[in-house]
Write a protein that holds these residues in place. Structure first.
Motif, PDB file in Angstrom:
ATOM      1  N   VAL A 195       0.855  -1.182   0.000  1.00  0.00           N
ATOM      2  CA  VAL A 195       0.000   0.000   0.000  1.00  0.00           C
ATOM      3  C   VAL A 195       0.894   1.237   0.000  1.00  0.00           C
ATOM      4  CG1 VAL A 195      -1.833   1.248   1.191  1.00  0.00           C
ATOM      5  CG2 VAL A 195      -1.745  -1.255   1.319  1.00  0.00           C
ATOM      6  N   GLU A 196       0.542   2.225  -0.826  1.00  0.00           N
ATOM      7  CA  GLU A 196       1.300   3.469  -0.863  1.00  0.00           C
ATOM      8  C   GLU A 196       0.436   4.623  -0.373  1.00  0.00           C
ATOM      9  OE1 GLU A 196       3.123   4.275  -4.601  1.00  0.00           O
ATOM     10  OE2 GLU A 196       4.193   2.353  -4.679  1.00  0.00           O
ATOM     11  N   VAL A 197       1.019   5.451   0.467  1.00  0.00           N
ATOM     12  CA  VAL A 197       0.312   6.622   0.997  1.00  0.00           C
ATOM     13  C   VAL A 197       1.270   7.797   1.006  1.00  0.00           C
ATOM     14  CG1 VAL A 197      -1.253   5.252   2.422  1.00  0.00           C
ATOM     15  CG2 VAL A 197       0.919   6.043   3.372  1.00  0.00           C
ATOM     16  N   ALA A 198       0.712   9.004   1.049  1.00  0.00           N
ATOM     17  CA  ALA A 198       1.538  10.190   1.168  1.00  0.00           C
ATOM     18  C   ALA A 198       2.136  10.234   2.569  1.00  0.00           C
ATOM     19  CB  ALA A 198       0.699  11.442   0.910  1.00  0.00           C
ATOM     20  N   ALA A 199       3.398  10.580   2.626  1.00  0.00           N
ATOM     21  CA  ALA A 199       4.084  10.669   3.916  1.00  0.00           C
ATOM     22  C   ALA A 199       3.945  12.085   4.461  1.00  0.00           C
ATOM     23  CB  ALA A 199       5.562  10.317   3.755  1.00  0.00           C
ATOM     24  N   THR A 200       3.584  12.208   5.725  1.00  0.00           N
ATOM     25  CA  THR A 200       3.538  13.536   6.325  1.00  0.00           C
ATOM     26  C   THR A 200       4.967  14.038   6.454  1.00  0.00           C
ATOM     27  OG1 THR A 200       3.627  12.531   8.510  1.00  0.00           O
ATOM     28  CG2 THR A 200       1.446  13.053   7.640  1.00  0.00           C
ATOM     29  N   PRO A 201       5.243  15.355   6.365  1.00  0.00           N
ATOM     30  CA  PRO A 201       4.234  16.416   6.314  1.00  0.00           C
ATOM     31  C   PRO A 201       3.836  16.804   4.895  1.00  0.00           C
ATOM     32  CG  PRO A 201       6.393  17.360   6.639  1.00  0.00           C
ATOM     33  CD  PRO A 201       6.590  15.884   6.564  1.00  0.00           C
ATOM     34  N   ALA A 202       3.967  15.883   3.924  1.00  0.00           N
ATOM     35  CA  ALA A 202       3.668  16.214   2.534  1.00  0.00           C
ATOM     36  C   ALA A 202       2.172  16.082   2.257  1.00  0.00           C
ATOM     37  CB  ALA A 202       4.465  15.306   1.603  1.00  0.00           C
TER      38      ALA A 202
END
Length: 638
Positions: A195-202
């Motif tokens: 699973v791919e997700v946006a990494a904070t703080p982006a």
């Protein structure tokens, strides 16, 4: 020094250098007897020597299939101002993110436990892996309990089918993933998905093609410098070879003796220097560190480190910065701590010492030994006693602090406080093709030779020698008892090979038979009875007169049931204590304390005649006095 002291020692692991080379993070595991669990903490420190600070609660320690705390390497943010780690909290394994000034917070949670994760090269995207959901695992366990379990190569019939391990206060079901005795939770083999997700703080970032952050092996047999130079270690039986390959400048071979030593374990580039650090085996988990400046005819010894075996599935003990090594250090009389070692001078400074109060209470003398055949050993002796003393032998790794050797079951420092020495010998390598039998026999003869030499030097009493064993060394101990070892007492901590061991593990398609053939050159008990009489002690109890205490995990006790029953029926001085919901390495803090205390009592009783006056132990000593008088439990009529 008590058993509780040994159980609750804080262990340090995984020192990881930041991308800019100025900071370090590491993990501390703290077992608790009061809570009956081990919890984790993450610390952040500076390479310049600034004391580390607690950064994050790492949650509950996860226990692997062998009973050890699972290791983990954290992932730094590209800007060196934060890091990520997996934490098991509130029944779920999730990704947590720590940043300067804001602390740690949960970043990613899934309906399945997160197995691993990676950060993209730009720090904008996280890719993590999951398997079966927690609900699916619970449903599978309920279904197995209510509908019955179809026995196949993954099912351990020696373990409670309702669950063989405690995880966050709940009993869980385990399965074998292969021929050895590692275990994984039911549905471990369910299909994995990424699973791919946006990494904070982006915030608002839309993942495209995932490009993982580059990983560079910092220590090993092939390491690459920042400018692309490759250092390669080639090992042979009697020598080694270190070569440096530059893209445009050919190959350079190191001629220094350290570079040719067969004891070389790994190499590492020193950042911002044209030099390589060499790590050489110095025995008993110690490593000598040398620096070789590329092209120089000589190498320079930097220091000797101690604390842990170099294993492929464990984090490295040292992180290497430009001018210093930051190492997790533990020595025979020094519990784990973090030290900073300057590469140019070898000067040491302590950065973090969670066991400082315990270290001040250690009162014993230790000396390294070189034994026949090139084996290394550590001899621990009561500091203030003169003349020969009783001794307990263990032959397996005694890495770092002497809290109990492999398996952490022999209370070495408490034994020394009670006037009993300990001799811990590095594991034995039998002659090529000799298998376990040859290794066991070699161990027996080397142990006998070592005791004779120590007795000749008036250091030990040869009439008061005990032997302790765990895993491989438990087989060595039993072999020594069967072959006239002359021991006054013995303890073992793991199950023993037997026909029952074979028939409950040799289900087709598991690969167990091939593994056993490789180790023992043995077939099944019906077709190869002669070899089984050599390999197993179940038909050899008449040869054993040494008092033997067996403290086993319930997953392995059935293997040893026939042996124990035959010892008791023959009137031998033997006891079997079994611990519920335990694996190969006993992981529950209260069980570990009980094992330490009973082993201490056992060796004090048989080697020095001492008894602990604690009221709760009176029944124990009543049994043991009967054994000593030759009056064990009644032997039934044949």
């Amino acid at each position: 020094m008590t058993a509780a002291d040994l159980v609750e020692i804080a262990e340090i692991s995984g020192p990881t250098l930041s991308p800019d080379g100025t900071r370090i993070i590491f993990r501390v595991a703290r077992p608790s007897l009061e809570k009956g669990e081990t919890r984790l903490e993450w610390y952040v420190g500076a390479v310049d020597g600034t004391p580390p600070q607690l950064a994050a609660d790492g949650g509950l320690a996860r226990i692997d299939g062998a009973g050890l705390v699972s290791d983990q390497t954290p992932v730094w943010d590209p800007d060196s101002r934060g890091f990520r780690f997996l934490a098991y909290r509130e029944g779920a394994a999730t990704i947590w993110h720590w940043r300067d000034g804001s602390g740690a917070r949960e970043e990613v949670r899934n309906d399945a436990d997160i197995v691993d994760f990676a950060l993209s090269a730009d720090g904008m995207t996280l890719r993590y892996t999951v398997g079966a959901t927690r609900a699916e695992v619970q449903e599978a366990e309920t279904r197995a309990y209510e509908d019955g379990v179809l026995v196949d190569a993954s099912v351990d019939l020696n373990q409670a089918l309702a669950g063989g391990m405690i995880d966050d206060g709940e009993r869980i079901m385990l399965r074998f993933p292969g021929p050895w005795f590692d275990r994984k939770r039911i549905l471990w083999d369910a299909p994995r998905r990424a699973v791919e997700v946006a990494a904070t703080p982006a915030a608002g970032h839309s993942p495209t093609i995932f490009e993982a952050a580059p990983t560079r092996v910092s220590q090993g047999s092939r390491v690459v410098s920042a400018n692309g130079a490759i250092a390669t270690v080639q090992r042979e039986a009697a020598s080694a070879r270190l070569t440096i390959t530059h893209q445009n400048h050919g190959t350079i071979t190191c001629k220094a003796p350290a570079c040719r030593s067969p004891k070389m374990l790994a190499a590492a580039w020193r950042p911002d220097h044209d030099s390589v650090l060499l790590f050489l085996d110095a025995g008993s988990a110690r490593e000598d560190v040398w620096e070789w400046r590329v092209g120089s005819p000589t190498a320079r010894k930097v220091t000797t480190t101690d604390g842990a075996l170099r294993l492929s599935d464990r984090p490295l003990r040292c992180a290497i910065a430009r001018d210093a090594m930051l190492c997790i250090e533990a020595r025979p009389l020094i519990p784990p701590r973090l030290v900073r070692i300057m590469v140019e001078t070898g000067d040491r400074s302590i950065l973090f010492e969670p066991n400082a109060a315990l270290a001040r209470r250690v009162d014993a003398h230790v000396m390294p030994l070189e034994l026949r055949g090139g084996y290394s050993a550590i001899f621990l002796r009561p500091r203030h006693m003169k003349g020969p003393v009783p001794v307990v032998v263990q032959n397996y790794h005694c890495a770092g602090f002497l809290k109990g050797g492999t398996g952490e079951e022999l209370p070495m420092l408490p034994l020394a406080e009670h006037g009993i020495a300990v001799l811990c010998i590095d594991p034995f390598r039998g002659p090529p093709g000799s298998g376990q039998e040859g290794t066991y026999e070699l161990a027996r003869t080397v142990i006998a030779s070592a005791i004779a030499e120590l007795a000749k030097s008036n250091l030990v009493d040869p009439a008061k020698v005990g032997i302790a064993g765990f895993s491989h060394s438990s087989g060595v101990a039993l072999w020594a008892l069967r072959n006239g070892g002359g021991f006054a007492a013995a303890t073992i901590g793991t199950g023993q090979i037997s026909p029952h061991y074979f028939w409950t593990n040799a289900v087709p398609d598991r690969g167990f038979e091939a593994m056993l053939k490789d180790y023992w050159n043995i077939g099944d008990p019906d077709k190869d009875p002669g070899r089984w009489k050599i390999a197993s002690a179940v038909d050899d109890v008449s040869a054993i007169d040494t008092p033997i205490l067996m403290q086993l995990p319930d997953a392995e006790a059935p293997w040893t049931a026939e042996f124990h029953t035959k010892l008791k029926r023959a009137g031998k001085p033997a006891e079997l204590v079994v611990y519920a919901d335990e694996l190969h390495n006993k992981y529950q803090p209260r069980h570990k304390r009980a094992v330490y205390e009973r082993n201490l009592d056992w060796f004090r009783f048989w080697l020095t005649g001492e008894e602990d006056p604690a009221p709760g132990k009176s029944t124990q000593y009543e049994r043991w006095r009967h054994y000593r008088a030759g009056q064990s439990l009644p032997v039934p009529a044949r």
